[in-house]
Design a protein around this motif. Structure first.
Motif: not given
Length: 570
Positions: A452-456, A537-546, A560-563
């Protein structure tokens, strides 16, 4: 134990069968079944403890006079015939049930199992009255030999009603004796769909097709059933996508007019001049391009039936005047005509607009509003009947799976909770679109939250109930006062969202000013702010979307969609 099927080709002679059995005994193999015929030879199904017993058995058999060849097969002929029969039975679109001379079920196909909500293993061997429930017509056929055709029946299986049409024929042997009976079963909703494809004017939706378990919907359906028995005009109110046309059709089918036509038109879909000619018809030569001989309008076509006017709030003042005249006098005049034609039509109108506000502004006639608003029925949005979401979602999955020719999938408990937590501004229509997108892209027997989170557009936080402060605290782990309490508080109330992970990384507080106490922002906006803050907050220390997706338990596509959605600067 190992099982084998062996085919022995032979020249027939007395005593050969006995000698073959002796070889089996000698090699300590256990015979399960045996079939013999002049054309196909002898088939023996046997089992043994080890593969080492098979070769000595073959050697002994080849020593017997008359044995021509020995080879192995996958199945006995009878098993192959049974498989072919099951394949044929399961390929048809109707349910098929056979009973033996004692009334016990001997065959049942997959369609019948779906209709009766049972498995093949549960059904085989049951008495017909256990499956069909009291006084099944198939037992009468078994007793008298008389066939029956398209009998309508309703039975209760657990908490569900099974509505079907059934026909039956006796099975008679060469001596004229009744040795069983066969019944075909058609799901009533499937029959309705077939008829609806033939005649689109009759959606043939009734109140049984509306799935619900919430108190709000139960009250609404009960009221609508009572209203349906009259002839007064009904005004259906509700947000877009709540199912207003479905309720209109159900009211028609429950009414004394159910044998008459049900005609629906979306008033917002046509320009004013075309809508007017569609509703009231026109005479020959009324305008350029008018059909020779003129044309009946929808009011005339719906005579003795029901006319559903969807999006009634969108009609122009000119059409409002003409519609008011029909409601007052029960007569119409075709465009370009001078003769008044009496019509006997019940009007059901629907709108998502605020007609009261429109009458104050003068964009909707007040006298027409009162003519339409005789019996108002408000259809609640999906977020106000959260308890219905599991039933509605599974019904939509069944419908979409049939359209896509895919097997029906199920929702996991966590996925159901996630669906129940959404706001669904587009209501049932939005839910259906999300599920159809998912079923096109995902090939799995069970839908999990990450699908659901990935495709909707489902948000990652499952919510419960309506957008109330105390409920927000329940799911977010925050603390706030209720509206009643906050009105007397010295400081402005706030909602605090805490990270509940073993190693907390985030605490987000949303202050509410005194003026906001009775004017909370939409819940979806609050959730979006929380999501955006968490991602930042998470992207401050984890630059990769994965990497960020792994931390948050979602796919990198979702991150990536949320960004992109929140415009986060990386």
């Amino acid at each position: 134990m190992l099982e084998y099927v062996m085919q022995i080709d032979f020249i027939d002679r007395p005593g050969l069968g006995y000698e073959i059995f002796e070889c089996c005994e000698k090699n300590k193999v256990d015979k399960i079944a045996m079939e013999a015929s002049p054309k196909s030879g002898m088939m023996i199904k046997f089992r043994c403890e080890s593969a080492g017993q098979v070769q000595p058995l073959i050697s002994d058999l080849k020593e017997l006079p008359g044995i021509q060849s020995i080879r192995f097969r996958d199945q006995m002929p009878s098993e192959e015939r049974a498989h072919e029969l099951n394949t044929i039975l399961n390929s048809v679109s109707e349910g098929i049930i056979a009973v033996d001379k004692d009334g016990a079920i001997s065959h049942i196909n997959e369609v019948a199992c779906r209709i009766f909500l049972c498995s093949k293993e549960e059904a085989i061997g049951l008495g017909a009255e256990r499956l069909f429930q009291p006084n099944p017509p198939i037992l009468e056929t078994l007793r008298t030999g008389k066939a029956y055709h398209l009998l309508e029946r309703k039975i209760k299986r657990g908490s569900k009603i099974v509505h079907f049409l059934t026909s039956g024929e006796p099975v008679i042997n060469a001596k004229g004796q009744i040795i069983g009976a066969v019944s075909t079963v058609k799901d009533f909703h499937q029959v309705r769909e077939i008829i609806s494809k033939v005649d689109r004017r009759h959606p043939l939706i009734c109140f049984d097709d509306i799935v619900y378990q919430s108190v709000k919907m139960d009250r609404l359906v009960t009221t609508a059933k009572t209203v349906a028995k009259g002839t007064s005009t009904v005004l259906l109110r509700g947000e877009s996508g709540t199912g207003k046309e479905m309720f209109a059709a159900a009211i028609h089918m429950e009414s004394p007019r159910h044998r008459g036509p049900f005609i629906a038109i979306n008033c917002a879909a046509l320009p004013d001049n075309l809508l007017e000619s569609e509703l009231f018809g026109y005479e020959e030569g009324a305008f350029t391009g008018a059909s020779k001989g003129g044309k009946k309008g929808l009011f005339e076509q719906a005579n003795s039936g029901t006319l559903f006017l969807d999006e009634i709030g969108e009609i122009s003042p000119q059409v409002q005047v003409r519609l008011l005249r029909v409601l007052q006098e029960g007569r119409i005049r075709r465009v370009g005509g001078s003769t008044e034609i009496p019509v006997d039509v019940r009007i059901i109108a629907a709108t998502h607009r605020n007609l009261e506000e429109m009458t104050k502004r003068g964009s909707f006639r007040e006298d027409l509003y009162y003519r339409l608003n005789v019996i108002p029925l408000r259809i609640p949005p999906l977020r106000e009947r959260v308890d219905d979401i599991p039933l509605v979602a599974q019904q939509l999955i069944r419908k979409i799976s049939g359209k896509l020719n895919k097997p029906e999938v199920r929702l996991s408990r966590e996925s159901v909770a996630l669906l129940m937590g959404q706001q669904w501004p587009g209501n049932v229509r939005q839910l259906e679109n999300a599920l159809e997108r998912l079923l096109n892209l995902v090939d799995t027997p069970e839908i999990q939250p990450h699908h659901l989170q990935e495709w909707t557009d489902i948000v990652d936080i499952p919510l419960e109930g309506e957008a109330k402060p105390e409920v927000l605290n329940d799911f977010a782990g925050g603390t706030s006062k209720s509206f009643a309490d906050s009105s007397s508080a010295e400081e402005p109330p706030s909602v605090t969202f805490h990270d509940r992970s073993p190693s907390p990384r985030l605490c987000l507080e949303i202050p509410l000013s005194a003026g906001d106490r009775l004017n909370w922002p939409p819940l979806k906006s609050i959730v979006a702010e929380v999501e955006k803050a968490v991602l930042q907050k998470v992207l401050e220390s984890h630059l990769s979307s994965r990497q960020a997706g792994q931390i948050l338990g979602v796919s990198n596509t979702t991150v990536l969609n949320k960004i992109h959605t929140y415009g986060i600067d990386r």
